[in-house]
Motif scaffolding. Structure first.
Motif, PDB file in Angstrom:
ATOM      1  N   ASN A  34      42.972 -21.493   2.913  1.00 21.61           N
ATOM      2  CA  ASN A  34      42.187 -21.056   2.311  1.00 21.61           C
ATOM      3  C   ASN A  34      42.473 -19.819   1.905  1.00 21.61           C
ATOM      4  O   ASN A  34      42.205 -19.653   0.701  1.00 21.61           O
ATOM      5  N   ARG A  35      43.952 -19.638   1.285  1.00 25.28           N
ATOM      6  CA  ARG A  35      44.394 -18.506   0.632  1.00 25.28           C
ATOM      7  C   ARG A  35      45.295 -18.690  -0.273  1.00 25.28           C
ATOM      8  O   ARG A  35      44.926 -18.602  -1.829  1.00 25.28           O
ATOM      9  N   PHE A  36      45.714 -20.084  -0.588  1.00 23.04           N
ATOM     10  CA  PHE A  36      45.952 -20.612  -1.330  1.00 23.04           C
ATOM     11  C   PHE A  36      45.718 -20.697  -3.044  1.00 23.04           C
ATOM     12  O   PHE A  36      46.564 -20.617  -3.766  1.00 23.04           O
ATOM     13  N   PRO A  37      44.226 -20.502  -3.203  1.00 26.65           N
ATOM     14  CA  PRO A  37      43.934 -20.800  -4.556  1.00 26.65           C
ATOM     15  C   PRO A  37      43.946 -19.703  -5.160  1.00 26.65           C
ATOM     16  O   PRO A  37      43.495 -19.489  -6.915  1.00 26.65           O
ATOM     17  N   SER A  38      43.639 -18.219  -3.949  1.00 28.57           N
ATOM     18  CA  SER A  38      43.800 -17.328  -4.114  1.00 28.57           C
ATOM     19  C   SER A  38      46.047 -16.547  -4.876  1.00 28.57           C
ATOM     20  O   SER A  38      45.535 -15.077  -4.949  1.00 28.57           O
ATOM     21  N   TYR A  39      46.555 -16.934  -5.207  1.00 33.56           N
ATOM     22  CA  TYR A  39      47.465 -17.142  -5.184  1.00 33.56           C
ATOM     23  C   TYR A  39      48.144 -16.391  -6.892  1.00 33.56           C
ATOM     24  O   TYR A  39      47.506 -16.932  -7.675  1.00 33.56           O
ATOM     25  N   ARG A  40      48.390 -15.639  -6.600  1.00 36.91           N
ATOM     26  CA  ARG A  40      49.605 -14.889  -8.028  1.00 36.91           C
ATOM     27  C   ARG A  40      50.600 -14.562  -8.324  1.00 36.91           C
ATOM     28  O   ARG A  40      51.525 -15.567  -7.448  1.00 36.91           O
ATOM     29  N   ILE A  41      51.278 -14.444  -9.166  1.00 35.42           N
ATOM     30  CA  ILE A  41      52.466 -14.994  -9.937  1.00 35.42           C
ATOM     31  C   ILE A  41      53.399 -14.250  -8.678  1.00 35.42           C
ATOM     32  O   ILE A  41      54.226 -15.008  -8.820  1.00 35.42           O
ATOM     33  N   ALA A  42      52.765 -12.724  -8.954  1.00 30.69           N
ATOM     34  CA  ALA A  42      53.927 -12.216  -8.099  1.00 30.69           C
ATOM     35  C   ALA A  42      54.224 -12.553  -7.359  1.00 30.69           C
ATOM     36  O   ALA A  42      55.233 -12.493  -6.234  1.00 30.69           O
ATOM     37  N   ASP A  43      53.254 -13.139  -6.042  1.00 30.35           N
ATOM     38  CA  ASP A  43      53.477 -13.748  -4.692  1.00 30.35           C
ATOM     39  C   ASP A  43      54.390 -14.802  -4.892  1.00 30.35           C
ATOM     40  O   ASP A  43      55.759 -15.446  -4.366  1.00 30.35           O
ATOM     41  N   TYR A  44      54.401 -15.712  -5.769  1.00 31.45           N
ATOM     42  CA  TYR A  44      55.452 -16.473  -5.616  1.00 31.45           C
ATOM     43  C   TYR A  44      56.834 -15.974  -6.060  1.00 31.45           C
ATOM     44  O   TYR A  44      57.815 -16.523  -6.171  1.00 31.45           O
ATOM     45  N   ILE A  45      56.993 -14.786  -6.845  1.00 29.54           N
ATOM     46  CA  ILE A  45      58.035 -14.743  -7.397  1.00 29.54           C
ATOM     47  C   ILE A  45      58.882 -14.354  -5.905  1.00 29.54           C
ATOM     48  O   ILE A  45      59.922 -14.275  -6.200  1.00 29.54           O
ATOM     49  N   GLU A  46      58.127 -13.397  -5.542  1.00 29.81           N
ATOM     50  CA  GLU A  46      58.455 -13.151  -4.073  1.00 29.81           C
ATOM     51  C   GLU A  46      58.590 -13.991  -2.757  1.00 29.81           C
ATOM     52  O   GLU A  46      59.314 -13.961  -2.148  1.00 29.81           O
ATOM     53  N   PHE A  47      57.900 -15.137  -3.266  1.00 33.83           N
ATOM     54  CA  PHE A  47      58.324 -16.549  -2.132  1.00 33.83           C
ATOM     55  C   PHE A  47      59.189 -17.078  -2.700  1.00 33.83           C
ATOM     56  O   PHE A  47      60.560 -17.879  -1.498  1.00 33.83           O
ATOM     57  N   VAL A  48      59.201 -17.941  -3.254  1.00 31.22           N
ATOM     58  CA  VAL A  48      60.368 -19.092  -3.773  1.00 31.22           C
ATOM     59  C   VAL A  48      61.923 -18.917  -4.310  1.00 31.22           C
ATOM     60  O   VAL A  48      62.292 -19.258  -3.290  1.00 31.22           O
ATOM     61  N   PRO A  49      62.356 -17.676  -4.234  1.00 29.01           N
ATOM     62  CA  PRO A  49      63.535 -17.383  -4.353  1.00 29.01           C
ATOM     63  C   PRO A  49      63.726 -17.060  -2.579  1.00 29.01           C
ATOM     64  O   PRO A  49      65.230 -17.848  -2.715  1.00 29.01           O
ATOM     65  N   ILE A  50      63.514 -16.060  -2.052  1.00 25.37           N
ATOM     66  CA  ILE A  50      63.932 -16.686  -0.716  1.00 25.37           C
ATOM     67  C   ILE A  50      64.081 -17.603   0.027  1.00 25.37           C
ATOM     68  O   ILE A  50      64.914 -18.212   0.929  1.00 25.37           O
ATOM     69  N   LEU A  51      62.779 -18.634  -0.189  1.00 23.15           N
ATOM     70  CA  LEU A  51      62.871 -19.549   0.387  1.00 23.15           C
ATOM     71  C   LEU A  51      63.730 -20.606  -0.175  1.00 23.15           C
ATOM     72  O   LEU A  51      64.388 -21.129   0.786  1.00 23.15           O
ATOM     73  N   ILE A  52      64.529 -20.364  -0.924  1.00 22.56           N
ATOM     74  CA  ILE A  52      65.936 -21.408  -1.764  1.00 22.56           C
ATOM     75  C   ILE A  52      66.305 -20.797  -1.203  1.00 22.56           C
ATOM     76  O   ILE A  52      67.435 -21.223  -0.786  1.00 22.56           O
ATOM     77  N   LEU A  53      67.123 -19.301  -1.173  1.00 28.54           N
ATOM     78  CA  LEU A  53      67.817 -18.815  -0.678  1.00 28.54           C
ATOM     79  C   LEU A  53      68.745 -19.234   0.961  1.00 28.54           C
ATOM     80  O   LEU A  53      69.370 -19.463   1.905  1.00 28.54           O
ATOM     81  N   LEU A  54      67.124 -18.965   2.102  1.00 29.77           N
ATOM     82  CA  LEU A  54      66.921 -19.713   3.068  1.00 29.77           C
ATOM     83  C   LEU A  54      67.378 -21.176   3.078  1.00 29.77           C
ATOM     84  O   LEU A  54      68.289 -21.574   4.286  1.00 29.77           O
ATOM     85  N   THR A  55      66.773 -21.825   2.518  1.00 31.11           N
ATOM     86  CA  THR A  55      66.758 -23.264   2.652  1.00 31.11           C
ATOM     87  C   THR A  55      68.344 -23.009   2.290  1.00 31.11           C
ATOM     88  O   THR A  55      68.913 -24.613   3.496  1.00 31.11           O
ATOM     89  N   TYR A  56      68.795 -23.112   1.388  1.00 30.72           N
ATOM     90  CA  TYR A  56      70.878 -23.363   1.657  1.00 30.72           C
ATOM     91  C   TYR A  56      71.532 -23.113   2.201  1.00 30.72           C
ATOM     92  O   TYR A  56      72.218 -23.339   2.681  1.00 30.72           O
ATOM     93  N   TYR A  57      70.911 -21.498   3.318  1.00 33.48           N
ATOM     94  CA  TYR A  57      72.041 -21.492   4.382  1.00 33.48           C
ATOM     95  C   TYR A  57      71.610 -22.311   4.795  1.00 33.48           C
ATOM     96  O   TYR A  57      72.517 -22.416   6.336  1.00 33.48           O
ATOM     97  N   VAL A  58      70.434 -22.735   5.146  1.00 36.70           N
ATOM     98  CA  VAL A  58      69.995 -23.762   6.422  1.00 36.70           C
ATOM     99  C   VAL A  58      70.823 -25.089   6.114  1.00 36.70           C
ATOM    100  O   VAL A  58      71.849 -25.790   6.731  1.00 36.70           O
ATOM    101  N   LEU A  59      70.658 -25.313   5.216  1.00 36.45           N
ATOM    102  CA  LEU A  59      71.290 -26.926   5.121  1.00 36.45           C
ATOM    103  C   LEU A  59      72.939 -26.770   4.999  1.00 36.45           C
ATOM    104  O   LEU A  59      73.962 -27.796   5.235  1.00 36.45           O
TER     105      LEU A  59
END
Length: 231
Positions: free
Chosen positions: A137-162
């Protein structure tokens, strides 16, 4: 009025946290819905007065009424943290009920992770469902700032998990928090959790903490509780 609201919610949270501790102890072992709680030492079934969160622990001075064996202090801590997590929940609203279910699911996982360093993925199903519905329900309202806050941390956590420096459960919970609340909320929760973990390590393993393994999800839940109190 605000104080009464907070106090009532705190007590509800303590009760839910106490039941979460019972579920984590009995999950896949015995009935945790209809079977009465009992002392781990003498096996005596506890009365309702013995199961009042926090109050019974204090009145009994941290000991079983029947065999006088010590009641683990961790149960009191779980009840207090659970109570704090629910202080600002609006139980008279659908969104508040959803919050309560998600918090309970994460608390259950945190307790299991603390006890066993692992948990059954089924415990996260309610939280995953709520997070996915919210994200759709929320995805269509995502802003650029939301991706900036989300993507780098997701990549970092994925790296540590792998690289097996972080459990996959931690990544699941980050996604749940980011989807259900917001990426910024999830980031602040994990930042708070990391700070609490560092403090714990410095206090307990200041002389030799190299190679020590620790359950991270309990710290995530503490960080979540802090964020819920602030917001």
């Amino acid at each position: 009025m605000k104080f009464l609201f907070s106090l009532t919610n705190f007590f509800i949270g303590c009760c839910l946290a106490s039941h979460a501790a019972v579920i984590s102890d009995r999950f896949e072992k015995e009935d945790f819905i209809f079977k009465r709680s009992k002392c781990d030492y003498c096996g005596y079934e506890l009365s309702l007065l013995d199961e009042i969160p926090i109050i019974s622990h204090l009145l009994l001075k941290g000991k079983c009424r029947y065999c006088h064996s010590p009641i683990p202090i961790k149960l009191l801590i779980i009840e207090i943290i659970g109570g704090l997590a629910y202080i600002n929940i609006s139980f008279n609203q659908k969104s508040g009920i959803a919050d309560a279910i998600l918090i309970f699911s994460l608390l259950l996982v945190a307790i299991c992770d603390y006890e066993e360093m692992e948990f059954n993925l089924a415990m996260l199903v309610p939280a995953i469902y709520l997070a996915l519905i919210t994200e759709i329900n929320r995805f269509p309202s995502y802003r650029i700032a939301d991706y900036i806050e989300f993507v780098p941390i997701l990549i970092l956590l994925t790296y540590y998990v792998l690289n097996k420096k972080l459990g996959s459960g931690d990544l699941f919970i980050y996604l749940i928090l980011a989807f259900y609340f917001k990426p910024q909320f999830a980031d602040l929760t994990f930042l708070s959790a990391s700070i609490f973990l560092i403090i714990h390590f410095l206090l307990e393993y200041k002389d030799n903490f190299k190679g020590k393994e620790v359950a991270f999800i309990p710290y995530i839940f503490i960080g979540l509780t802090l964020q819920l109190l602030i917001h």
